[in-house]
Design an enzyme around this catalytic site. Structure first.
Site, PDB file in Angstrom:
ATOM      1  N   TYR B  98      39.566 175.050 -32.123  1.00 37.27           N
ATOM      2  CA  TYR B  98      41.006 175.339 -32.084  1.00 37.27           C
ATOM      3  C   TYR B  98      41.788 174.423 -32.994  1.00 37.27           C
ATOM      4  O   TYR B  98      42.784 174.808 -33.595  1.00 37.27           O
ATOM      5  CB  TYR B  98      41.526 175.239 -30.651  1.00 37.27           C
ATOM      6  CG  TYR B  98      41.150 176.435 -29.818  1.00 37.27           C
ATOM      7  CD1 TYR B  98      41.547 177.714 -30.234  1.00 37.27           C
ATOM      8  CD2 TYR B  98      40.407 176.323 -28.655  1.00 37.27           C
ATOM      9  CE1 TYR B  98      41.191 178.822 -29.491  1.00 37.27           C
ATOM     10  CE2 TYR B  98      40.053 177.429 -27.915  1.00 37.27           C
ATOM     11  CZ  TYR B  98      40.443 178.686 -28.333  1.00 37.27           C
ATOM     12  OH  TYR B  98      40.118 179.783 -27.625  1.00 37.27           O
ATOM     13  N   GLU B 196      15.612 175.709 -12.460  1.00 27.71           N
ATOM     14  CA  GLU B 196      16.426 176.573 -13.322  1.00 27.71           C
ATOM     15  C   GLU B 196      17.685 177.057 -12.617  1.00 27.71           C
ATOM     16  O   GLU B 196      18.782 176.948 -13.150  1.00 27.71           O
ATOM     17  CB  GLU B 196      15.597 177.781 -13.780  1.00 27.71           C
ATOM     18  CG  GLU B 196      16.431 178.756 -14.626  1.00 27.71           C
ATOM     19  CD  GLU B 196      15.693 180.021 -14.999  1.00 27.71           C
ATOM     20  OE1 GLU B 196      14.479 180.114 -14.722  1.00 27.71           O
ATOM     21  OE2 GLU B 196      16.318 180.920 -15.565  1.00 27.71           O
ATOM     22  N   ASP B 248      12.030 180.788 -13.165  1.00 29.59           N
ATOM     23  CA  ASP B 248      11.586 182.156 -12.902  1.00 29.59           C
ATOM     24  C   ASP B 248      10.322 182.420 -13.718  1.00 29.59           C
ATOM     25  O   ASP B 248       9.984 181.661 -14.634  1.00 29.59           O
ATOM     26  CB  ASP B 248      12.645 183.183 -13.364  1.00 29.59           C
ATOM     27  CG  ASP B 248      13.908 183.118 -12.498  1.00 29.59           C
ATOM     28  OD1 ASP B 248      13.823 182.572 -11.384  1.00 29.59           O
ATOM     29  OD2 ASP B 248      14.950 183.616 -12.975  1.00 29.59           O
TER      30      ASP B 248
END
Lengths: 826, 363
Positions: B98, B196, B248
């Site tokens: 920005y 995770e 996972d």
């Protein structure tokens, strides 16, 4: 009244009555009813056509007299009509010919000439006169002054439509300010709705006639088209017709008119590109068609029963045993040395041997002896002697298996030829049966010399093949028939018979037809092109430049080609960019023999060709990949020919003739390739300019920022920019040495290709010790140093000289595109 | 935050600007060379056993309009970073994006945050100064630690001593952007367990796994931020704790393990600083799917693609990974960590993890 049928017998006068109503139609009357054929179908179009005919005539007239045309066209409103005035500076017309030129249809010098000209039929201007008189009832007013004449002639005339003759109402001497030329004034029913086409016509005429000055004055407007060159188009020469381009009727007329007696002389005299050799070839082709060829058979070999020597010996009597034997053996030996022999060849052999043997033995072989010997030998060769014996058994069609083992010589010969000519898939027996049937045709020939024309041979082969198909139930297709035909025709030989004399030919339509066919079949050099006058690529460009304000011009003139015996040349030109409108499709300017074609654009071969070209490849936008391209471009096409094939008499569109279309395509593509190069270059320059614009902004800012971060002075970025842009950088280094200064003008070439700039350095004091072959010239207290270095890619060269200090400099660089050049001169 | 580091970092940046300056002066085209950041240009650093960039480089050169814009932005960013260091302030990557809008030169504005992030990475690599030393930080990733660890963190409000079980709430101790401001004081932990998903982390904490097994539960929050990877490495190096990773069973999760253990492709220049090559994968392994008959989802096309990609990824070219990935391609299934709940809420802490940890020789 009852039916006509029932009254026919009763009134014998009806045929006469009907005949009374039938009469010749004058050409002028015909025109009256068929105005559209000549482009006078509406008032709008009539005006354009009249202008067109008058201007074409004027241009032709001036050019023929080698005068640079200066043509004035005026259109005035005259009550209910329009008045058309066309003036030229041509040679003028004599009092005698003038009325006929304007007042008689089909009167002209060009119709019979094989030469490129605008008008040809001699219809145009007189048709305009006729149209004017039909619509307004007013006569044409014509003024003409021949070169050197003290005053001009003034006529008022109309066309007598019954007689197709001019009818003069006023004839007087008058004064005219032009020293020579012709002026025609016509009043006609017309309107200006086709003003666009009229302007197109005049403007396009100016494009293809850059040597002409044209002026058009309308009620509310005035246009001038100035000359772009003083060079008249090359004069054309009339040529004799080319054998490939004449029709039967023309040849019959030519035969009747010629002074030649022999066909050979006629051909050489009346046609272009025909010498002795070509004439002989044509006559041979003619003989093949007129007399037919003679079948040449293989002579009998030693093991065969057919014995030429024995036959001749038997047929010769009273010449002494030794002489007879020598005669017979001489013939037999000569014959057996040949691969094939035809009847007339055998005749020559018999004659030669008879002469030789006669000389040797002091006896005379008279014509009867020779004839007998010839017949006997021929019978032996064609095996006629044997077949006589078995004639009863050997009838056509029925039992002709190969098994009977006693093939006649002709069957064996034809079998060999047919077997070789047909596909290997054909059964031997079938081919054999076919050969037997074909041999029968030769045996049955009334002409024992076995002469057949190509047509007769075709028929014979066809018949044998049909029979074979019928009896042997096999296919004998068109290809097989054609191959057999060709195989036999190629062993047949042209006969040496003398062709008929010209006067005999002239009486025989069929024989003349054979001659025309013979001419078509002979390979003949293309006609000369001095009868054509192309505009030339240079003048096409000049013409386009004159009338279109574009950025780029290209043109191409093709070499002459031939179509139907008429030589033709196609030229194309392209203008691109500039003031040409960028929206919509491009304009296609069509020309035939320097005449703009204004109507029927869609029916024209030129338009078709342009539509079929893939223009995207040449950098033009083409929606859908076909059709007219879009963009700021003008494409012009000129077809010059001794006989431009038009789709109709009004001469609006070039017909789709493949040879001409091919040349149009090649010409357009040739010019377009230059356009492509130009557009590619322009695009890359545009990219370069864009890049330069952006980098020219970013890099100085980057340098400024870097300097700010470093808290140092801004770095010099010119070299870096030149390198980035692959540019050529011209930089000046001045080293002050007290009173004097050493100057180095450095050219750095950062591109990969060599550059040869022309540099002019203007110095306020006289330069000393100039290096590198540069020279300085003083003009008004300033010294101009000219320097043209060669700078190979990636290298630099320098010009060095000395001047006094406080000298000022100003450098100018040419020969390098602005986009590629960076000059820093402080 | 020593002023020394600031001065060093600043000098490195100015050197870079000086390079452009000299290039201009010599009439050369300003340019900057960086290693090519792609899968095909990383190689194993045998010594450190981490993956680093290979020899291939890409050049950012002012030769093209694009390159010139990049370099212009680089110079503006250099100026900004130099000023920031001088004033000892810091900003986030997003703030930089920005902030460029305020630069007077519109050509120097960033088009998107990817562009500014990439430029910072470029500068990091070329100047050999880490982003943290430029005082550029990412948004807080929110990754946390829960477990028997006592540490001291330097904050802008002074040093704080924190125990990661006793002094924190259920959420755990939040890892700061620059973990090098942390000093480890004491620990009773046996090993580090990187998890995770948040759901699994909460399950482990609720079940008291950290207490029962002496585990430091590090929540990765998906693809781990640099700070998370850095603190994991420090826990291993400084406290000599084994590191395990629990994710996972799908290709994306293997990449999470990959970046913890071997370093990520984007930050391979920092692998030595961020990667923990000794980290071990607990699961869920494709083999576990079969062994425990876990509820599964079928592999999608992009999953299969990703797995095949991993087979050619130099980081995964070990016997273990090839075997697991090929097995998964064969069964065409994937499973989430939470799938273990199919066998009861305590199954993961009572059965699965203890078994796996034992197998791996961690406990």
């Amino acid at each position: 009244m009852t039916s006509l049928q029932s009254t026919l017998g009763d009134e014998p006068g009806i045929a006469e009555e009907l005949a009374d109503n039938q009469r010749a139609i004058s050409i002028a009357e015909f025109f009256e009813k068929n105005k559209h054929m000549l482009g006078f179908d509406s008032g709008a179009r009539g005006l354009v056509t009249a202008v067109k005919e008058a201007v074409d005539n004027a241009l032709d007239a001036a050019e023929e007299a080698s005068i640079l045309p200066d043509i004035y066209v005026e259109i005035q409103e005259a009550d209910d009509y329009y008045r058309l005035i066309v003036e030229d500076n041509g040679p003028g017309l004599t009092k005698e010919s003038l009325p006929k030129v304007f007042g008689k249809l089909l009167y002209g010098s060009r119709f019979h000439a094989r030469e490129q000209a605008r008008g040809q039929q001699g219809i145009g201007i007189s048709a305009a006169v006729l149209y004017a008189q039909l619509t307004s009832g007013k006569p044409a007013k014509i003024t003409s002054r021949t070169q050197g004449a003290s005053q001009a002639e003034y006529f008022e005339l109309i066309v007598d439509t019954d007689e197709n003759e001019p009818e003069i109402s006023v004839e007087e001497a008058t004064t005219w300010d032009r020293p020579h030329g012709t002026r025609i004034e016509l009043e006609m029913e017309a309107n200006m709705r086709a003003r666009g086409q009229l302007h197109d016509y005049i403007k396009h005429t100016a494009v293809v006639n850059p040597h002409a000055r044209l002026e058009l004055r309308e009620p509310n407007a005035h246009f001038k088209f100035e000359r772009a060159t003083d060079q008249l188009p090359a004069e054309t020469e009339e040529i004799r017709p080319h054998p490939h381009g004449v029709e039967l009727g023309t040849v019959i007329k030519m035969l009747a008119a010629t002074d030649s007696h022999s066909v050979s002389g006629f051909l050489q005299e009346e046609f272009t590109r025909v010498g002795k050799k070509t004439a002989d070839s044509i006559i041979d082709e003619f003989r093949d068609r007129y007399f037919g060829r003679e079948m040449a058979w293989t002579p009998p070999e030693t093991h065969e029963t057919a014995d030429v020597a024995a036959a001749v010996e038997d047929a010769t009597a009273n010449k002494g045993a030794q002489a007879t034997t020598d005669f017979a053996e001489g013939i037999a030996e000569t014959v057996s040395n040949r691969e094939r022999i035809a009847h007339h060849q055998l005749e020559t052999i018999v004659d030669n041997v008879a002469d030789n043997v006669g000389d040797e033995y002091g006896v005379t072989f008279g014509s009867t002896v020779r004839e007998n010997a010839l017949e006997a030998a021929w019978d032996a060769i064609i095996g006629a002697a044997e077949t006589e014996a078995g004639e009863a058994a050997d009838t056509e069609g029925a039992d002709t298996g190969p098994d009977d083992g006693t093939d006649s010589r002709l069957v064996a010969d034809l079998y060999r030829l047919s077997d070789e000519a047909t596909s290997t898939r054909k059964d031997d027996e079938v081919v054999h049966a076919f050969a037997v049937r074909l041999a029968a045709t030769f045996e049955d020939l009334e002409d024992r010399r076995h002469r057949l024309t190509a047509k007769a041979l075709e028929k014979a082969v066809g018949r044998a093949a049909d029979l074979t198909e019928e009896y042997d139930d096999v296919a004998f297709g068109e290809t097989a028939r054609e191959n057999v035909r060709e195989a036999i025709w190629s062993v047949m030989v042209t006969v040496p018979d003398d062709p008929p004399l010209v006067r005999e030919l002239a009486d025989s339509r069929d024989a003349t037809s054979d001659l025309v066919d013979g001419m078509r079949a002979t390979n003949i050099m293309a006609p000369p092109t001095r009868c054509l006058s192309p505009i030339t690529d240079e003048l096409i460009e000049a013409g386009l430049k004159k009338e279109y304000d574009a950025d780029f011009y290209a043109a191409a003139t093709r070499d002459a080609e031939v179509s139907g015996g008429d030589p033709f040349i196609v030229e194309a030109g392209i203008a691109y960019g500039g003031d040409l409108p960028a929206e919509g499709s491009v304009d296609v300017l069509r020309f035939a023999n320097r005449v703009p074609l204004v109507y029927q654009r869609g029916a024209c071969a030129t338009t078709d060709v342009v539509k079929d070209i893939g223009w995207r490849n040449y950098g033009l936008d083409q929606p859908g990949g076909s059709g007219l391209p879009n963009g700021p471009a003008v494409i012009m096409i000129h077809v010059a020919s001794t006989n431009v094939p038009f789709t109709s008499e009004s001469k609006d569109a070039v017909a789709n003739v493949p040879e001409i279309e091919d040349e149009i395509e090649l010409a357009v593509r040739e010019a377009s390739r230059e356009l492509k190069r130009y557009l590619n270059k322009r695009r890359s320059m545009q990219k370069r300019r864009q890049k330069q614009n952006v980098l020219g902004k970013i890099l100085p800012e980057m340098a400024e920022k870097v300097a700010e971060v470093m808290d140092r002075e801004e770095p010099d970025i010119d070299d870096a920019i030149a390198r980035i842009m692959n540019n050529v950088l011209v930089e000046r280094e001045v080293e002050e040495n007290g009173e004097s200064a050493a100057v180095r003008l450095v050219v750095e070439n950062h591109s990969s290709t060599g550059e040869s700039p022309e540099i002019t350095d203007i110095v306020s004091a006289e330069p000393q010790n100039l290096s590198d072959g540069a020279s300085a010239v003083e003009v008004d207290g300033e010294w101009f140093i000219s320097w043209s270095p060669e700078v190979p890619g990636g290298e630099e060269v320098a010009l060095e000289y000395e001047v006094t200090s406080e000298t000022t400099f100003d450098v100018d660089v040419k020969g390098i595109e602005a986009e590629k050049l960076t000059v820093t001169d402080q | 935050m020593s002023t020394d580091t600031n001065a060093d970092a600043r000098e490195q940046l100015i050197d870079l600007a000086a390079q452009f300056y000299d290039q201009f002066q010599l009439g050369e085209i300003p340019s900057m060379e960086v290693p090519t950041r792609s899968k095909t240009n990383i190689e194993l650093d045998e010594e450190a056993n981490v993956w680093v960039y290979g020899d291939r480089t890409s050049t950012r050169s002012a030769n093209s309009v694009r390159g010139a814009r990049k370099l212009l932005k680089a110079v503006y960013t250099i100026e900004f970073l130099a000023n920031q260091l001088e004033q000892d302030r810091s900003s986030t990557l997003r703030e930089l994006y920005y902030l460029s809008e305020s630069w007077d030169n519109t050509e120097a504005h960033f088009n998107d945050q990817d562009e500014s992030n990439q430029l910072i990475e470029d500068l990091e690599i070329v100047s050999e100064v880490t982003r943290e030393d430029f005082h550029m930080r990412p948004e807080e990733s929110g990754a946390t630690i829960m477990g028997p660890l006592h540490l001291r963190e330097q904050t802008r409000r002074g040093d704080r001593e924190i125990h990661c079980q006793e002094d924190v709430g259920e959420g755990g101790y939040q890892i700061p952007n620059n973990p090098d401001t942390i000093e480890f004081l004491d620990t009773d932990a046996e090993f580090v367990l990187c998890v995770e998903t948040g759901g699994m982390r909460d399950r482990l904490v609720e079940n008291g796994f950290d207490d029962d097994y002496g585990a430091l539960v590090v929540h990765l929050k998906g693809q781990p931020a640099r700070a998370t990877r850095r603190i994991t490495k420090r826990l291993h190096d400084e406290l000599d704790l084994p590191v395990t990773v629990f994710t996972d069973a799908d290709p994306w999760s293997y990449r999470i393990f990959g970046s913890v253990a071997y370093g990520s492709i984007k930050s391979a220049h920092l692998s030595e600083y961020l990667a923990t090559p000794q980290a071990e994968f607990i699961g869920i392994q494709p083999a576990d799917i079969i062994e425990y008959d876990l509820p599964t989802d079928p592999l999608t096309d992009s999953d299969i693609n990703a797995l095949e990609n991993e087979l050619t990824d130099p980081r995964f070219q070990t016997d273990y990974w090839e075997e697991q990935i090929e097995l998964q391609l064969e069964i065409e299934k994937k499973a989430e960590q939470q799938a273990l709940a199919a066998r009861g809420l305590d199954f993961v802490t009572d059965e699965y993890l203890p078994t796996r940890l034992e197998e791996m020789g961690v406990v």
